[in-house]
Motif scaffolding. Sequence first.
Motif, PDB file in Angstrom:
ATOM      1  N   ILE A 152      -5.874   6.656  -0.993  1.00  0.00           N
ATOM      2  CA  ILE A 152      -5.171   5.744  -0.304  1.00  0.00           C
ATOM      3  C   ILE A 152      -4.089   4.909  -1.280  1.00  0.00           C
ATOM      4  CG2 ILE A 152      -5.150   3.696   1.272  1.00  0.00           C
ATOM      5  CD1 ILE A 152      -8.021   4.378   1.851  1.00  0.00           C
ATOM      6  N   LEU A 153      -3.097   5.578  -1.061  1.00  0.00           N
ATOM      7  CA  LEU A 153      -1.694   4.877  -2.033  1.00  0.00           C
ATOM      8  C   LEU A 153      -1.117   4.014  -1.367  1.00  0.00           C
ATOM      9  CD1 LEU A 153      -0.395   8.423  -3.086  1.00  0.00           C
ATOM     10  CD2 LEU A 153      -1.938   6.905  -4.270  1.00  0.00           C
ATOM     11  N   GLY A 154      -1.196   3.851  -0.046  1.00  0.00           N
ATOM     12  CA  GLY A 154      -0.351   2.719   0.698  1.00  0.00           C
ATOM     13  C   GLY A 154      -1.343   2.134   1.683  1.00  0.00           C
ATOM     14  N   ASN A 155      -1.064   0.807   2.217  1.00  0.00           N
ATOM     15  CA  ASN A 155      -1.656   0.436   3.375  1.00  0.00           C
ATOM     16  C   ASN A 155      -0.836  -0.798   3.808  1.00  0.00           C
ATOM     17  OD1 ASN A 155      -3.799  -0.318   5.094  1.00  0.00           O
ATOM     18  ND2 ASN A 155      -5.258  -1.285   3.699  1.00  0.00           N
ATOM     19  N   SER A 156      -0.787  -0.615   5.476  1.00  0.00           N
ATOM     20  CA  SER A 156       0.136  -1.554   5.897  1.00  0.00           C
ATOM     21  C   SER A 156      -0.721  -2.202   7.191  1.00  0.00           C
ATOM     22  CB  SER A 156       1.448  -1.088   6.619  1.00  0.00           C
ATOM     23  OG  SER A 156       2.188  -0.534   5.423  1.00  0.00           O
ATOM     24  N   GLY A 157      -0.610  -3.654   7.333  1.00  0.00           N
ATOM     25  CA  GLY A 157      -1.054  -4.444   8.366  1.00  0.00           C
ATOM     26  C   GLY A 157      -0.649  -5.584   8.418  1.00  0.00           C
ATOM     27  N   ASP A 158      -0.941  -6.232   9.616  1.00  0.00           N
ATOM     28  CA  ASP A 158      -0.547  -7.580  10.045  1.00  0.00           C
ATOM     29  C   ASP A 158      -1.623  -8.666   9.652  1.00  0.00           C
ATOM     30  OD1 ASP A 158      -1.438  -8.597  13.007  1.00  0.00           O
ATOM     31  OD2 ASP A 158      -1.766  -6.390  12.452  1.00  0.00           O
ATOM     32  N   GLN A 159      -2.814  -8.054   9.455  1.00  0.00           N
ATOM     33  CA  GLN A 159      -3.800  -9.115   9.393  1.00  0.00           C
ATOM     34  C   GLN A 159      -4.316  -9.025   7.928  1.00  0.00           C
ATOM     35  OE1 GLN A 159      -5.240 -11.228  11.774  1.00  0.00           O
ATOM     36  NE2 GLN A 159      -3.417 -10.421  12.783  1.00  0.00           N
ATOM     37  N   SER A 168      -7.181  -8.912   7.245  1.00  0.00           N
ATOM     38  CA  SER A 168      -8.609  -8.142   7.378  1.00  0.00           C
ATOM     39  C   SER A 168      -8.317  -6.711   7.345  1.00  0.00           C
ATOM     40  CB  SER A 168      -9.367  -8.435   8.506  1.00  0.00           C
ATOM     41  OG  SER A 168      -8.378  -8.417   9.614  1.00  0.00           O
ATOM     42  N   ASP A 169      -7.044  -6.251   7.540  1.00  0.00           N
ATOM     43  CA  ASP A 169      -6.553  -4.859   7.425  1.00  0.00           C
ATOM     44  C   ASP A 169      -6.438  -4.468   6.147  1.00  0.00           C
ATOM     45  OD1 ASP A 169      -6.132  -4.659  10.403  1.00  0.00           O
ATOM     46  OD2 ASP A 169      -4.062  -5.514   9.868  1.00  0.00           O
ATOM     47  N   LEU A 170      -6.253  -5.392   5.054  1.00  0.00           N
ATOM     48  CA  LEU A 170      -5.658  -5.332   3.693  1.00  0.00           C
ATOM     49  C   LEU A 170      -7.126  -5.563   2.576  1.00  0.00           C
ATOM     50  CD1 LEU A 170      -2.262  -6.694   3.940  1.00  0.00           C
ATOM     51  CD2 LEU A 170      -2.932  -4.313   4.566  1.00  0.00           C
ATOM     52  N   LEU A 171      -7.806  -6.600   3.046  1.00  0.00           N
ATOM     53  CA  LEU A 171      -8.916  -6.872   1.998  1.00  0.00           C
ATOM     54  C   LEU A 171     -10.136  -6.132   2.159  1.00  0.00           C
ATOM     55  CD1 LEU A 171      -8.308 -10.619   2.410  1.00  0.00           C
ATOM     56  CD2 LEU A 171      -7.274  -9.417   0.587  1.00  0.00           C
ATOM     57  N   GLY A 172     -11.004  -6.327   1.231  1.00  0.00           N
ATOM     58  CA  GLY A 172     -12.157  -5.592   1.310  1.00  0.00           C
ATOM     59  C   GLY A 172     -12.354  -4.470   0.107  1.00  0.00           C
ATOM     60  N   SER A 173     -13.036  -3.796   0.397  1.00  0.00           N
ATOM     61  CA  SER A 173     -12.994  -2.375  -0.449  1.00  0.00           C
ATOM     62  C   SER A 173     -12.238  -1.176  -0.008  1.00  0.00           C
ATOM     63  CB  SER A 173     -14.724  -1.917  -0.567  1.00  0.00           C
ATOM     64  OG  SER A 173     -15.082  -1.676   0.662  1.00  0.00           O
ATOM     65  N   SER A 174     -12.072  -0.348  -1.168  1.00  0.00           N
ATOM     66  CA  SER A 174     -11.339   0.968  -1.024  1.00  0.00           C
ATOM     67  C   SER A 174      -9.751   0.490  -0.496  1.00  0.00           C
ATOM     68  CB  SER A 174     -12.067   1.754  -0.084  1.00  0.00           C
ATOM     69  OG  SER A 174     -13.065   2.364  -0.627  1.00  0.00           O
ATOM     70  N   ILE A 175      -9.392  -0.539  -1.015  1.00  0.00           N
ATOM     71  CA  ILE A 175      -8.016  -1.196  -0.329  1.00  0.00           C
ATOM     72  C   ILE A 175      -6.770  -0.322  -0.737  1.00  0.00           C
ATOM     73  CG2 ILE A 175      -8.960  -3.382  -0.407  1.00  0.00           C
ATOM     74  CD1 ILE A 175      -7.443  -3.957  -3.024  1.00  0.00           C
ATOM     75  N   GLY A 176      -6.784   0.793  -1.708  1.00  0.00           N
ATOM     76  CA  GLY A 176      -5.660   1.547  -1.829  1.00  0.00           C
ATOM     77  C   GLY A 176      -4.977   0.915  -3.118  1.00  0.00           C
ATOM     78  N   ALA A 177      -3.779   1.682  -3.432  1.00  0.00           N
ATOM     79  CA  ALA A 177      -3.013   1.289  -4.545  1.00  0.00           C
ATOM     80  C   ALA A 177      -2.071   0.139  -4.166  1.00  0.00           C
ATOM     81  CB  ALA A 177      -2.134   2.597  -5.090  1.00  0.00           C
ATOM     82  N   ARG A 178      -1.463   0.035  -2.963  1.00  0.00           N
ATOM     83  CA  ARG A 178      -0.637  -0.970  -2.987  1.00  0.00           C
ATOM     84  C   ARG A 178      -0.911  -1.575  -1.266  1.00  0.00           C
ATOM     85  NH1 ARG A 178       4.366  -2.507  -4.998  1.00  0.00           N
ATOM     86  NH2 ARG A 178       4.328  -3.931  -3.256  1.00  0.00           N
ATOM     87  N   SER A 179      -0.624  -2.459  -0.927  1.00  0.00           N
ATOM     88  CA  SER A 179      -0.841  -3.170   0.361  1.00  0.00           C
ATOM     89  C   SER A 179       0.309  -4.064   0.728  1.00  0.00           C
ATOM     90  CB  SER A 179      -2.030  -3.822   0.768  1.00  0.00           C
ATOM     91  OG  SER A 179      -3.122  -3.243   0.270  1.00  0.00           O
ATOM     92  N   PHE A 180       0.718  -3.768   1.991  1.00  0.00           N
ATOM     93  CA  PHE A 180       2.024  -4.619   2.607  1.00  0.00           C
ATOM     94  C   PHE A 180       1.505  -5.521   3.869  1.00  0.00           C
ATOM     95  CE2 PHE A 180       3.189  -1.146  -0.045  1.00  0.00           C
ATOM     96  CZ  PHE A 180       4.383  -1.730  -0.950  1.00  0.00           C
ATOM     97  N   LYS A 181       1.810  -6.633   3.674  1.00  0.00           N
ATOM     98  CA  LYS A 181       1.327  -7.613   4.713  1.00  0.00           C
ATOM     99  C   LYS A 181       2.517  -7.676   5.824  1.00  0.00           C
ATOM    100  CE  LYS A 181      -1.021 -11.054   6.976  1.00  0.00           C
ATOM    101  NZ  LYS A 181      -0.098 -11.488   7.822  1.00  0.00           N
TER     102      LYS A 181
END
Length: 326
Positions: free
Chosen positions: A295-302, A304-317
């Motif tokens: 998981i190299l990227g993760n996009s979400g508006d919450q 709870s979409d981005l936190l926790g485990s296995s979150i990936g290399a980068r997250s975008f809120k």
Amino acid sequence: MRLRFLHNPLFLPLVVLLSYVLASTAFSLAGAAHDPGIGADGGPTLPWPRIVEFPLSSDPSAVSDDGEQAKLLSSSSSCGGSGAEEEGEELRLRCDSWRVAGEANNLSPWRTVPGQCAGHVEAYMLGRAYQFDLEMAAQEAAAYARRVQLTGDGRDAWVFDIDETLLSNLPYYADHRYGSEIFDWQLFDNWVEKAVAPAIESSLKLYHELLELGFKIILLTGRSEGHRSYTVDNLRKAGLHSWEKLVLSPFSQMHLVLHISCCSRPAPGVDDRGKPATVYKSEKRGEMVSEGYRILGNSGDQWSDLLGSSIGARSFKLPNPMYYIP
């Protein structure tokens, strides 16, 4: 000769000093009779500020009703009074602060937009600021994605949430005061089944660029498995296709807006497997990783979409001041 003391250089300072002592004594005696900061025995109690604070309106009903008070303050600029204008600006700044605190994940769990900020959130969602914020998130995500070195083995993944991330539910929330009403999951389910939510344009552009770069797109949503066909139909009509996986929940995570943030008893229709979205999405991302995806990227508006485990290399809120999902 008898008036010679008037020419004494100490005379005037002594007169001033005596006047000050007499005035201070009189003020203290009057204050002791009326100032709640002075006890009956002359000793201090609680401090008593000498600043008079006026209510926001002379109409008591306007103060007791958050919605009416918000309307009063939001229209204060039309009253022509500088005081009303200052109150309106104060409210705008406070609502700005509330919204930013939500985006920074500094707020305690909340069920609805504060009544006084309803007009502020509506103006934000319909105005240019929301579009600019969406575009900023997409541009930064795209800039990051272009720098990533993909392995080419088909396991370099980007995870997207759906609602308020790829698809916009603004037409639904326009009919429900932009988050100022208690969330009604049955009404929202009816909206989902219409399959007419438009794409968020900046996210749509990012989505297609990621596909061209070679990322595998995985859609991880809190929508229920029972809404798979409606969701697929809506995504395709909005111009979204060629995803690697579409992961849905056995129940709707949107139901959690109604009860988990504040109540101990599940809402009707939510089975015993209900869990916070942070836990649910962490588990699903963990399954992706166990299958070999990176998981190299993760996009979400919450969050709870981005936190926790296995979150990936980068997250975008992405911004969303209308609702909160734990």
